[in-house]
Design a protein around this motif. Structure first.
Motif, short mmCIF file in Angstrom:
data_model
loop_
_atom_site.label_atom_id
_atom_site.label_comp_id
_atom_site.label_asym_id
_atom_site.label_seq_id
_atom_site.Cartn_x
_atom_site.Cartn_y
_atom_site.Cartn_z
N UNK A 50 14.57 -5.90 0.46
CA UNK A 50 14.14 -6.09 -0.93
C UNK A 50 13.36 -4.89 -1.45
N UNK A 51 12.70 -4.20 -0.52
CA UNK A 51 11.90 -3.03 -0.90
C UNK A 51 12.69 -1.72 -0.81
N UNK A 52 14.00 -1.85 -0.60
CA UNK A 52 14.83 -0.67 -0.64
C UNK A 52 15.23 -0.06 0.68
N UNK A 53 15.04 -0.78 1.77
CA UNK A 53 15.47 -0.25 3.06
C UNK A 53 16.98 -0.02 3.04
N UNK A 54 17.40 1.13 3.55
CA UNK A 54 18.81 1.50 3.49
C UNK A 54 19.52 1.09 4.78
N UNK A 55 20.68 0.45 4.61
CA UNK A 55 21.47 0.00 5.76
C UNK A 55 22.10 1.16 6.52
N UNK A 75 0.81 -1.22 0.00
CA UNK A 75 0.00 0.00 0.00
C UNK A 75 0.85 1.28 0.00
N UNK A 76 2.15 1.11 -0.17
CA UNK A 76 3.01 2.27 -0.34
C UNK A 76 3.68 2.80 0.91
N UNK A 77 3.78 1.98 1.94
CA UNK A 77 4.46 2.43 3.16
C UNK A 77 5.91 2.79 2.84
N UNK A 78 6.35 3.90 3.39
CA UNK A 78 7.73 4.37 3.17
C UNK A 78 8.68 3.50 3.98
N UNK A 83 11.90 1.08 10.30
CA UNK A 83 11.38 -0.28 10.31
C UNK A 83 12.49 -1.33 10.31
N UNK A 84 13.56 -1.07 9.57
CA UNK A 84 14.65 -2.05 9.48
C UNK A 84 15.31 -2.25 10.83
#
Length: 346
Positions: A70-75, A38-41, A52-53
């Motif tokens: 996989x959805x682009x979370x940045x380390x 649903x587009x959660x950032x 979230x990560x």
């Protein structure tokens, strides 16, 4: 249903700041998937965990971590209590998540957060396998930062003997200073970890290092009432009358906490019962304030000056009177305490 009715998937607020962070914290894979669809950032910042990560990493939720990545979370996105996902996973002792994050490029020596680094976070929890993994990957065993100083101080405080050995074998600085405990020996002494204290002393820890909230290792051990540690430190040459810290001396620290046996040991070893200084002024005033009758008696037997003035309460009699310790007041009066003495308060 809420999303279908137009609820904002990225609405922010509360302890966990947004729905995705909350679902990630719980390891709810289905909910995380719905929110992402649903587009959660995925990189939204805020809340206790920062993003979230980090929340998923702290809980050791490997599948959720993978979904977010996989959805682009940045380390490298910083924030929250742990500042980095690797630190969050290390604090929880989650080996698989640590390995995953490092494999994807997480900096093993990234600094920040309350613990300072991933190694310090793992050390605080006593997670031996994670510590070994991080050290093997090149984590700096002497990194300083956060509230707790260094990894060695953290494991010394926790009494994690095997990790202490591991860190020392990899070059940890015995006398590194910093953080709440100031040095590893003081941390171990405060908590009464005899084996760790012995290890540190045998490897050359400075027994008379003076600094921090507890003054010295001897003051720390005396404050905790750890008789065996006090004995070890004295045998290694600890200065029994060193003055520093809120208690000013080991005798005052033990007296304040009512540790009768430690008080007796210190007096037998030559502690100055009349030493003045610190918040309480002297050992008799410290013991009188808390109503430690046996300690007061022991100090009076040593010929301590019952009318010595100083500290926050003026005299021992005033300190005992303030807290309503009738028996101590009677003891002090019997020994010549002046009921009419006046002294300005701090």
């Amino acid at each position: 249903m809420l999303l279908e009715q137009g609820a904002n998937v990225n609405a922010q607020g509360g302890d966990f700041d947004n729905a995705l962070q909350d679902a990630s914290r719980e390891g709810d894979e289905e909910m995380v998937a719905i929110l992402l669809e649903q587009g959660a950032d995925v990189n939204a910042q805020g809340g206790e965990y920062g993003n979230a990560l980090q929340a998923a990493s702290r809980g050791g939720h490997k599948k959720v971590v993978a979904m977010l990545l996989e959805q682009g979370a940045e380390l490298s996105v910083e924030g929250g209590y742990y500042d980095h996902p690797l630190q969050a996973a290390s604090r929880g002792g989650h080996e698989e998540v640590v390995a995953m994050l490092v494999g994807l490029g997480a900096d093993v020596n990234a600094q920040g957060g309350d613990y300072g680094s991933a190694l310090q976070a793992a050390s605080w929890g006593g997670h031996e396998e994670v510590v070994a993994m991080l050290v093997g990957l090149g984590a700096d065993v002497n990194a300083q930062g956060g509230d707790y100083g260094s990894a060695l101080q953290l494991v010394s405080d926790g009494g994690y003997e095997d990790i202490v050995t591991m860190l020392l074998e990899h070059g940890a600085d015995l006398n590194a200073r910093g953080g709440d405990y100031r040095n590893a020996l003081q941390a171990a002494s405060l908590e009464g970890h005899e084996v760790v204290v012995k290890m540190l002393l045998e490897r050359g820890a400075n027994v008379n290092a003076q600094e921090g909230d507890h003054g010295s290792a001897l003051q720390a051990a005396s404050q905790g009432g750890h008789e065996k540690v006090v004995t070890m430190l004295l045998e290694r040459g600890a200065d029994i009358n060193a003055q520093l810290g809120p208690y000013d001396s080991a005798l005052q620290a033990a007296s304040r906490r009512g540790h009768e046996k430690v008080v007796a040991m210190l007096l037998e070893e030559g502690a100055d019962a009349n030493m003045q200084g610190g918040y309480y002024g002297n050992a008799l005033q410290a013991a009188s304030l808390e109503g430690h009758e046996k300690v007061v008696a022991a100090l009076l037997e040593q010929g301590v000056d019952v009318n010595a003035q100083g500290g926050a309460f003026g005299t021992a009699l005033q300190a005992a009177s303030r807290r309503g310790h009738e028996k101590v007041v009677a003891m002090l009066l019997e020994q010549g305490a002046d009921a009419n003495m006046q002294e300005a308060r701090l």
